[in-house]
Each structure stands twice: as C-alpha cells, then as structure tokens.
Design a protein around this motif. Structure first.
Motif, PDB file in Angstrom:
ATOM      1  N   SER A  15       0.882  -1.058   0.172  1.00  0.00           N
ATOM      2  CA  SER A  15       0.773  -0.160   0.236  1.00  0.00           C
ATOM      3  C   SER A  15       0.844   1.351   0.042  1.00  0.00           C
ATOM      4  O   SER A  15       1.643   1.281   1.091  1.00  0.00           O
ATOM      5  N   GLY A  16       0.267   2.130  -0.968  1.00  0.00           N
ATOM      6  CA  GLY A  16       1.331   3.624  -1.027  1.00  0.00           C
ATOM      7  C   GLY A  16       0.484   4.636   0.013  1.00  0.00           C
ATOM      8  O   GLY A  16       1.025   5.282   0.778  1.00  0.00           O
ATOM      9  N   LEU A  32      -1.515  -7.815   8.510  1.00  0.00           N
ATOM     10  CA  LEU A  32      -1.031  -6.972   8.359  1.00  0.00           C
ATOM     11  C   LEU A  32       0.443  -6.946   8.539  1.00  0.00           C
ATOM     12  O   LEU A  32       1.020  -7.342   9.579  1.00  0.00           O
ATOM     13  N   LYS A  33       1.604  -6.065   7.365  1.00  0.00           N
ATOM     14  CA  LYS A  33       2.649  -5.810   8.031  1.00  0.00           C
ATOM     15  C   LYS A  33       3.163  -6.088   9.860  1.00  0.00           C
ATOM     16  O   LYS A  33       2.822  -4.712  10.144  1.00  0.00           O
ATOM     17  N   PRO A  50      -2.714   0.673   7.018  1.00  0.00           N
ATOM     18  CA  PRO A  50      -1.346   1.987   6.529  1.00  0.00           C
ATOM     19  C   PRO A  50      -0.513   2.180   5.420  1.00  0.00           C
ATOM     20  O   PRO A  50      -0.573   1.119   4.842  1.00  0.00           O
ATOM     21  N   GLY A  51      -0.430   3.566   5.068  1.00  0.00           N
ATOM     22  CA  GLY A  51       0.045   3.781   4.201  1.00  0.00           C
ATOM     23  C   GLY A  51       1.537   2.950   4.192  1.00  0.00           C
ATOM     24  O   GLY A  51       1.875   3.147   5.671  1.00  0.00           O
ATOM     25  N   GLU A  52       2.686   3.127   2.633  1.00  0.00           N
ATOM     26  CA  GLU A  52       4.011   2.707   3.221  1.00  0.00           C
ATOM     27  C   GLU A  52       3.642   1.646   4.201  1.00  0.00           C
ATOM     28  O   GLU A  52       4.703   0.884   4.713  1.00  0.00           O
ATOM     29  N   SER A  53       3.064   0.347   3.191  1.00  0.00           N
ATOM     30  CA  SER A  53       3.076  -1.020   4.201  1.00  0.00           C
ATOM     31  C   SER A  53       2.129  -2.083   3.493  1.00  0.00           C
ATOM     32  O   SER A  53       2.651  -1.717   2.053  1.00  0.00           O
ATOM     33  N   PHE A  69      -9.089   4.428  -1.071  1.00  0.00           N
ATOM     34  CA  PHE A  69      -8.013   4.915  -0.560  1.00  0.00           C
ATOM     35  C   PHE A  69      -7.733   6.733   0.315  1.00  0.00           C
ATOM     36  O   PHE A  69      -8.629   7.405   0.005  1.00  0.00           O
ATOM     37  N   GLY A  70      -6.058   6.481   0.478  1.00  0.00           N
ATOM     38  CA  GLY A  70      -6.382   8.067   1.410  1.00  0.00           C
ATOM     39  C   GLY A  70      -6.714   8.357   2.712  1.00  0.00           C
ATOM     40  O   GLY A  70      -7.332   7.922   3.900  1.00  0.00           O
TER      41      GLY A  70
END
Length: 70
Positions: A15-16, A32-33, A50-53, A69-70
């Motif tokens: 996910s970005g 989740l990571k 979460p973002g960047e995950s 998203f967002g």
C-alpha cells in the motif's frame, strides 16, 4: 476507490496510501505487516492498512471488497 475480487489464493499487497478495505462478499484472512496473527474478515466488515505498508491476504473462496484510498 477500487473494486477487488480475490479468488482462492494467498497474496501480498503493498500500500502506498492508507486504505480501508470494506468486505462485500465472502471471507478472508488478513495479516498486516509487522503482525504475527491472522484475522478473519467477512462481508460487512472492514480492515485498515496504513500507508507505505503491506498486508497478506488468504482466501479459500472468492472474496469481494471495495478499497477506499486516502
């Protein structure tokens, strides 16, 4: 937003941006990571990434969800 259908499989998604995945059909397991435990999600339930995950998803049946998203 995107509409996603995951056929029976085990996959990893990156996910970005932060996202909320809202189940609309079927059932899946998500990890989740950074987490050790898998959690089960069904229709009418949501999970947050979460973002960047990243997250792992495993389905034994087709699972449908809407990703916000967002």
């Amino acid at each position: 937003k995107s509409v996603v259908v995951v056929l029976p499989a085990s996959l990893t998604f990156n996910s970005g941006a932060p996202e909320v995945s809202e189940g609309v059909g079927g059932c899946c397991r998500v990890r989740l990571k950074g987490e050790n435990e898998w959690k089960t999600w069904a229709e009418c339930q949501s999970f947050h990434v979460p973002g960047e995950s990243s997250f792992e998803i495993a389905c034994d049946e087709p699972y449908h969800y809407v990703c916000h998203f967002g």
